[in-house]
Design an enzyme around this catalytic site. Sequence first.
Site, short mmCIF file in Angstrom:
data_model
loop_
_atom_site.label_atom_id
_atom_site.label_comp_id
_atom_site.label_asym_id
_atom_site.label_seq_id
_atom_site.Cartn_x
_atom_site.Cartn_y
_atom_site.Cartn_z
N LYS A 162 0.85 -1.20 0.00
CA LYS A 162 0.00 0.00 0.00
C LYS A 162 0.88 1.24 0.00
CE LYS A 162 -4.45 0.07 2.21
NZ LYS A 162 -5.19 0.06 3.48
O1 G3P Z 1 -9.10 0.77 3.79
C1 G3P Z 1 -8.88 2.05 4.27
C2 G3P Z 1 -9.54 2.21 5.58
O2 G3P Z 1 -8.86 1.47 6.53
C3 G3P Z 1 -9.73 3.58 6.04
O3 G3P Z 1 -10.89 3.55 6.74
O4 G3P Z 1 -12.47 4.14 8.47
O5 G3P Z 1 -10.07 4.84 8.68
O6 G3P Z 1 -11.57 5.91 7.01
P1 G3P Z 1 -11.26 4.69 7.79
#
Ligand code: G3P
Length: 219
Positions: free
Chosen positions: A87
């Site tokens: 990533k």
């Molecule tokens: O896959 C990306 C994710 O982990 C981000 O999610 O909930 O931190 O915006 P969030």
Amino acid sequence: MKLFLDTANIQEIRQGAKLGVVTGVTTNPSLAAKEGIGRREGYKAAVQEIADIIDGPISVEVVSQDAAGMIAEGREISEWIRQPWVKIPSTLAGFEAMSTLSRDGIKINQTLCFSVNQALLGAQAGATVVSPFVGRLDDIGHDGMALVADIVAIYRRHNIKTLVMAASIRHTRHCVAAAQAGADISTVPYPVLVQMAQHPLTDSGVARFLQDWQKAGGR
Ligand code: G3P
């Protein structure tokens, strides 16, 4: 649309794997930190344990800010497991790292994507998959799913092979909308995966079938 689990929690991954509906896993430094992992060796051990549970692509994020550091990290991560997706953030340094690593045959998950332009750059840099962050766009009053739909439409129109993974998924409506928008993958937190299975009419239906069966003397 395939489903990935967005977590570094081993129990959640074990539970999800039992269902047989999870194709891959995405992690990031925040998710690792949530599990008490703050060091490289700990992240590596957790990722290797995840890869033993899920026989699919596991996304592992670099933490370097500069291209040289990302490239070095990406090369190291690519040796950890059988199906690594490294990533890399959608920054200038990130695109440089993506280009170098993808030329070496390393699979890239272009993360923190918030615009079609970033997705176009990632595709040119050889990203295997791009991750538009739906929930975080919604959080600031934008339409996160519209970005997913735009990227899917433009990639298809230009015959771009980079996959589209809806990320930063917050609820089950997001899963439906991502499928409608044509996303190849949605990466979902475990509680959302559980909610996808639930419906009150299913629960009451199961209870009524059992009740009727027992009334008729069934065992
Ligand atoms: O896959 C990306 C994710 O982990 C981000 O999610 O909930 O931190 O915006 P969030």
